[in-house]
Design a protein around this motif. Structure first.
Motif: not given
Length: 412
Positions: A73-78, A231-236, A332-338, A340-346
């Motif tokens: 669920i979490y990787p898909m929502f990222q 959120f920390e790096q795209g994960n709640c 491969a897409l997931q690697a790009l998504v991951t 992209s999420q490195k600063n999705v924190t707050g």
């Protein structure tokens, strides 16, 4: 000589109960029943005893909820996944996990095949079998609904009910609930029966009993409720300041969303096999998480990275819906998504009110929003000179002017 072993994806409903007995008789095989606990709640009650009584030699009921939330669920929502603009893929994302565990059990038990009760008209057959092909191509797959002998024996539900009664298989089949359901931690879906008429209104008051996870917006509290997601790096990772695992977060968000009538979707979607299908979904927690994640990205994600990721949402969603979770292109897409999420924190604050998820504030230690630059007042940082926009616009207008000149000369 030892009998052949077959691992069956078993739910305990009419179809898989009949299939269990039919496989045992038809293949003279040892049937190992497997049920994945991915959040079905009381639907799991009594399954082991029922499977053994129906003829299973062994039963696995594995709690996969934590893995489902964290690794699926979490990787898909990222990835911002939304199929055809509406569907949060609650059923689709569960199938690769179930098939993955079936393959593990088949290998551990020395089984030669896995079997499922998905029909030949649906998406699930594809999802199960593509996962098996990606992870264990040496293991066979048996799909009874695609076998002529099975369809001849069971042309309809009446024949299946009669078969179950003959063999002493307890089943609950009635007209009280003329639709099929699929429930897990992320959602519950409703299909077939009365819902096959796209003009039928499942949101009407008389059909309210159909819903499981949520109240209708009309019956939701008159008082709005605020919730904060960290959120920390795209994960709640926390809700209202309390740290939570992905599983705990999903369970709490489902409770909050259901209370406020959030996450109901009624749509006609395009199945992978080619037909259109009408489905009704309840995804209360997922809808809150999806909205919060997007708002967190709006503050912290670089513009071009966001636009690149967004350009891939339809493709990523299609891969999940069609069963290509373990395909190299999804990885491969997931690697790009991951990345992209490195600063999705707050922290995101939302207001929940009568079916709506309303943004009520967002903050981040790595925010890209600079009020000094964005202000309509004097810019104290002097980071943006409004005069620079003249050349910016002139350069971007150049090709438009050239194109317009060509068109005008053609019309002279």
């Amino acid at each position: 000589m030892a009998k052949e072993k077959i691992v069956l994806a078993y739910s305990g409903g009419l179809d898989t109960s009949v299939i269990l007995k039919w496989l045992k008789e038809t293949y003279d095989a040892e049937i190992i029943a497997f049920t994945a606990d991915i959040g079905q709640k009381d639907e799991l009650d009594g399954l082991e005893a029922k499977a053994l009584a129906t003829g299973a030699s062994k039963v696995y009921i594995d709690d996969l909820r934590a893995e489902f939330a964290k690794d699926f669920i979490y990787p898909m929502f990222q990835a911002g996944t939304l199929y055809e603009g509406q569907y949060l893929l609650g059923t689709s994302i569960a199938r690769p996990l179930i098939a993955k565990r079936m393959v593990d059990i088949a290998r551990a038990e020395g089984a030669t095949a896995i079997a499922h009760g998905a029909t030949g008209k649906g998406n699930d057959q594809v999802r199960f079998e593509l996962t098996a092909a990606a992870l264990a191509p040496e293991i066979g797959v048996i799909a009874p609904w695609r076998l002529e002998a099975f369809r001849e024996q069971f042309p309809g539900r009446a024949e299946m009910i009669a078969y179950a009664e003959k063999h002493g298989i307890p089943v609950t089949a009635s007209a009280a609930k003329p639709y099929s359901t699929d429930r897990n931690l992320l959602h519950i879906s409703f299909e077939s029966g009365m819902l096959e008429d796209p003009w039928f209104d499942p949101s009407s008051e008389e059909n309210e009993e159909m819903y499981v996870l949520s109240v209708s917006p009309e019956r939701a509290p008159d008082q709005a409720e605020y919730v904060e997601l960290t959120f920390e790096q795209g994960n709640c990772t926390a809700i209202n300041g309390k740290e939570m695992s992905p599983l705990e977060a999903m369970e709490l968000l489902n409770e909050l969303g259901g209370k406020h009538g959030i996450g109901r979707v009624d749509m006609v979607e395009n199945r992978f096999v080619g037909m259109k299908s009408r489905g009704v979904y309840e995804t209360p927690g997922g809808t809150i998480l999806f909205t919060a994640h997007r708002k967190m990205e709006s503050l912290t994600m670089d513009r071009e990275v966001m636009h690149l990721r967004d350009s891939l949402i339809a493709k990523y969603s299609q891969l999940v819906y069609n069963g290509f979770w373990f395909a190299p292109e999804r990885l491969a897409l997931q690697a790009l998504v991951t990345e992209s999420q490195k600063n999705v924190t707050g922290v995101v604050r939302l207001k929940l009110y009568k079916g709506n998820v309303i943004g009520a504030g967002v903050k981040s230690p790595v925010s890209l929003y600079n009020p000094d630059i964005a202000t309509m007042e004097a810019d104290p940082s002097q980071a943006y000179d409004q005069g620079d926009a003249t050349g910016f616009i002139r350069l971007n207008a150049l090709r438009l002017k050239v194109s317009s000149g060509v068109e005008q000369s053609k019309n002279q």
